[in-house]
Design an enzyme around this catalytic site. Structure first.
Site, short mmCIF file in Angstrom:
data_model
loop_
_atom_site.label_atom_id
_atom_site.label_comp_id
_atom_site.label_asym_id
_atom_site.label_seq_id
_atom_site.Cartn_x
_atom_site.Cartn_y
_atom_site.Cartn_z
N ARG A 166 0.91 -1.31 -0.23
CA ARG A 166 -0.01 -0.01 -0.02
C ARG A 166 0.94 1.39 -0.11
NH1 ARG A 166 -4.26 1.35 4.58
NH2 ARG A 166 -2.63 1.99 6.02
N THR A 188 -0.75 7.67 -0.98
CA THR A 188 -1.83 7.49 -1.70
C THR A 188 -3.01 6.53 -0.85
OG1 THR A 188 -1.50 5.73 -3.19
CG2 THR A 188 -0.91 8.25 -4.00
N ASP A 244 1.17 -1.99 12.23
CA ASP A 244 1.75 -2.52 10.99
C ASP A 244 1.85 -4.09 11.07
OD1 ASP A 244 2.99 -0.93 8.22
OD2 ASP A 244 3.34 -3.33 8.73
N ASP A 291 5.46 -5.18 9.63
CA ASP A 291 6.42 -4.68 10.34
C ASP A 291 6.70 -5.62 11.68
OD1 ASP A 291 7.42 -2.71 8.40
OD2 ASP A 291 6.27 -1.12 9.49
O1 LIG Z 1 -6.81 -2.47 3.26
P1 LIG Z 1 -5.70 -1.60 2.71
O2 LIG Z 1 -5.78 -0.21 3.02
O3 LIG Z 1 -5.27 -1.84 1.43
O4 LIG Z 1 -4.49 -2.04 3.69
C1 LIG Z 1 -4.25 -3.28 4.20
C2 LIG Z 1 -2.84 -3.85 3.56
O5 LIG Z 1 -1.77 -2.97 4.14
C3 LIG Z 1 -0.92 -4.03 4.67
O6 LIG Z 1 0.11 -4.36 3.86
P2 LIG Z 1 1.44 -3.41 3.58
O7 LIG Z 1 1.05 -2.35 2.52
O8 LIG Z 1 1.73 -2.75 4.63
O9 LIG Z 1 2.26 -4.32 3.02
P3 LIG Z 1 3.31 -5.39 3.68
O10 LIG Z 1 2.44 -6.36 3.89
O11 LIG Z 1 4.35 -5.76 2.90
O12 LIG Z 1 3.97 -4.65 4.96
C4 LIG Z 1 -1.84 -5.18 5.12
O13 LIG Z 1 -1.01 -6.41 5.27
C5 LIG Z 1 -2.76 -5.28 3.98
O14 LIG Z 1 -2.28 -5.93 2.65
O1 LIG Z 2 -3.61 -1.07 10.37
C1 LIG Z 2 -3.15 -1.42 9.48
C2 LIG Z 2 -3.60 -0.88 8.22
C3 LIG Z 2 -2.76 -1.40 7.19
N1 LIG Z 2 -1.88 -2.11 7.32
C4 LIG Z 2 -1.46 -2.76 8.33
O2 LIG Z 2 -0.50 -3.60 8.64
N2 LIG Z 2 -2.15 -2.43 9.63
MG LIG Z 3 2.91 -3.52 6.12
#
Ligand SMILES: O=P(O)(O)OC[C@H]1O[C@H](OP(=O)(O)OP(=O)(O)O)[C@H](O)[C@@H]1O
Ligand SMILES: O=c1cc[nH]c(=O)[nH]1
Ligand SMILES: [Mg+2]
Length: 209
Positions: A104, A108, A200, A203
């Site tokens: 994400r 944006t 997160d 993370d």
């Molecule tokens: O519903 P949304 O608003 O799209 O957010 C949710 C997304 O955000 C996080 O991933 P992230 O982008 O942090 O990637 P990562 O898993 O690599 O940390 C999470 O694991 C979802 O995939």
């Molecule tokens: O709360 C949140 C939203 C998006 N992605 C995450 O990992 N946590």
């Molecule tokens: Mg993430």
């Protein structure tokens, strides 16, 4: 419209509380996510079809049941979805695993796809898209569109925690997709994080920041 199921099993809820806790470190966080994913796999497979068979026990022959062989596919959304795969495979070892790489954009909040690799027979499989977090819903929505474009016919979405906004988007865009959660939280904050959420997920699973 797709249904939303919140698994209220006490073990799931208890472990989720520790997952949410900011003082839970990476090792324990990863272990708890793995355990909750396994428990959720138990719940989400309740409706798998069975067929009659016969088994010989040390005492006698018995009528018994085995799984009717419905093909399952797990599709974690990278990265955080990876944290739930092993737990689910402990209960569904025959499931094939496809991967959708999405992150994400922090500015944006729109998802960016960077990888996709799926089993060749996805149209025959019951696919379970896995991601701990359903926030705006953009990532899950894109992942499901990607799967449908490639022929997927039966899709479910399984997340630890969702915000109402994410549930609404998936229900609007994919009325055929049921959503399975451990918790439905209150809202999103101004950075698109789920409140109260768990922070997160990627993370916390992988120790990045
Ligand atoms: O519903 P949304 O608003 O799209 O957010 C949710 C997304 O955000 C996080 O991933 P992230 O982008 O942090 O990637 P990562 O898993 O690599 O940390 C999470 O694991 C979802 O995939
Ligand atoms: O709360 C949140 C939203 C998006 N992605 C995450 O990992 N946590
Ligand atoms: Mg993430």
């Amino acid at each position: 419209m797709g249904n939303v199921f919140v698994f209220d099993h006490p073990l799931i809820q208890h472990k989720l509380t520790h997952i949410r806790d900011k003082n839970t470190g990476t090792k324990e966080f990863r272990e708890l996510v793995d355990e909750v994913a396994m428990l959720m796999a138990f719940e989400i497979t309740r409706d798998l079809p069975l067929q009659e068979t016969e088994v010989e026990t040390p005492v006698t022959k018995a009528k018994a049941k085995v799984l009717a062989g419905k093909k399952i596919g797990l599709v974690p959304i990278l990265r955080a979805g990876l944290g739930m795969v092993d737990g689910m495979r402990k209960l569904i070892p025959a499931a094939k695993v496809g991967h959708v790489g999405l992150y994400r954009d922090p500015e944006t909040l729109k998802p960016v796809e960077y990888y996709i690799k799926l089993p060749s027979d996805i149209e025959e499989r019951e696919l379970i898209v896995i991601d701990p977090m359903l926030a705006t819903g953009g990532s899950a929505n894109d992942a499901i569109h990607s799967l449908k474009k490639r022929g997927a016919k039966h899709i479910r979405l399984m997340c630890l925690i969702a915000a109402p906004e994410g549930v609404e988007l998936v229900q609007k865009e994919h009325p055929d997709v049921d959503i399975y959660l451990a918790a439905l939280d209150e809202k999103l904050d101004e950075r698109g994080y789920i409140v109260p959420g768990l922070g997160d997920a990627g993370d916390r699973l992988f120790g990045t920041k």
